[in-house]
Write a protein that holds these residues in place. Structure first.
Motif, mmCIF file in Angstrom:
data_model
loop_
_atom_site.group_PDB
_atom_site.id
_atom_site.type_symbol
_atom_site.label_atom_id
_atom_site.label_comp_id
_atom_site.label_asym_id
_atom_site.label_seq_id
_atom_site.Cartn_x
_atom_site.Cartn_y
_atom_site.Cartn_z
ATOM 1 N N TYR A 62 18.777 0.399 1.433
ATOM 2 C CA TYR A 62 17.501 0.420 2.161
ATOM 3 C C TYR A 62 16.429 0.864 1.187
ATOM 4 O O TYR A 62 16.469 1.982 0.680
ATOM 5 C CB TYR A 62 17.550 1.380 3.362
ATOM 6 N N GLY A 63 15.503 -0.015 0.914
ATOM 7 C CA GLY A 63 14.398 0.312 0.022
ATOM 8 C C GLY A 63 14.839 0.616 -1.400
ATOM 9 O O GLY A 63 14.241 1.454 -2.071
ATOM 10 N N GLU A 129 1.653 3.632 5.835
ATOM 11 C CA GLU A 129 2.454 3.899 4.635
ATOM 12 C C GLU A 129 1.556 4.287 3.453
ATOM 13 O O GLU A 129 1.906 5.161 2.667
ATOM 14 C CB GLU A 129 3.330 2.697 4.279
ATOM 15 N N THR A 139 6.657 9.217 -0.043
ATOM 16 C CA THR A 139 6.397 7.973 -0.772
ATOM 17 C C THR A 139 6.294 6.829 0.214
ATOM 18 O O THR A 139 7.069 6.752 1.172
ATOM 19 C CB THR A 139 7.526 7.663 -1.780
ATOM 20 N N SER A 141 6.743 3.074 1.675
ATOM 21 C CA SER A 141 7.881 2.173 1.571
ATOM 22 C C SER A 141 7.574 0.827 2.222
ATOM 23 O O SER A 141 7.228 0.765 3.407
ATOM 24 C CB SER A 141 9.093 2.811 2.264
ATOM 25 N N SER A 143 9.829 -1.292 2.798
ATOM 26 C CA SER A 143 10.921 -1.464 3.764
ATOM 27 C C SER A 143 10.543 -0.883 5.128
ATOM 28 O O SER A 143 10.900 -1.448 6.169
ATOM 29 C CB SER A 143 12.197 -0.798 3.257
ATOM 30 N N ASP A 144 9.831 0.234 5.130
ATOM 31 C CA ASP A 144 9.386 0.819 6.402
ATOM 32 C C ASP A 144 8.346 -0.070 7.080
ATOM 33 O O ASP A 144 8.351 -0.208 8.308
ATOM 34 C CB ASP A 144 8.814 2.219 6.185
#
Length: 175
Positions: A62-63, A129, A139, A141, A143-144
């Motif tokens: 993930y990420g 983000e 940080t 992301s 991915s988020d």
């Protein structure tokens, strides 16, 4: 159905503002202020690790980071799922209320009734983000943002499907 949605449009906007305030506050907090690991350790204790054997078998990227109990430890791994579930869930709600608030404007354009709220939520996720990146110890992301965007898209699509089903049922009952 459309009348019910239109009748409450003002409230949907207030809920959206509330969600955004919660997100802004949350992304202003450092990881240390926000972590649930001490809570999990306190309330689960070192001997009580629910679903440990199942979770211990899970490992994924993930990420750009491998997520697993082996890499992160049990409590951090559980917290990862809680945090990502919160990401998905809050943006699901944001997507839902944006779709409700904007439905009246796009009721004739089904594609736009999903696309516009989804893109608005995705833009807000990207901004959130970015804001998080300005906070110490956090940080941003991509991915988020993708996870948040998926939550908003799912909510918009489900709402459109429910409205379609209810309207079809209503038309069928009128015949």
């Amino acid at each position: 159905m459309i009348n019910r949605i239109s009748k409450h449009e003002k409230w949907y906007w207030w809920i959206i503002i509330g969600i955004e305030l919660v997100l802004f506050y949350s992304s202003s907090m450092t990881y240390k202020q926000q972590t649930s690991v001490p809570f999990l350790e306190k309330h689960l204790g070192s001997n009580n690790k629910p679903f440990y054997s199942l979770l211990n078998q899970i490992s994924f990227d993930y990420g750009g980071k491998i997520q697993s109990i082996k890499n992160d430890g049990y409590y951090h791994f559980v917290e990862f799922f809680i945090r990502k579930g919160a990401h998905f869930g809050i943006y699901f709600l944001l997507g839902l209320f944006l779709s409700l608030a904007l439905y009246n404007y796009f009721k004739s354009y089904k594609f736009l009734s999903v696309f516009v709220p989804w893109m608005m939520a995705t833009g807000l996720a990207a901004f959130d983000e970015f804001h998080q990146g300005l906070t110490g110890g956090r940080t941003p992301s991509v991915s988020d943002v993708i996870l948040d965007s998926a939550g908003a898209l799912l909510a918009s699509a489900i709402l459109l499907l429910i409205i379609y089903i209810l309207n079809s049922k209503r038309k069928k009952d009128l015949k």
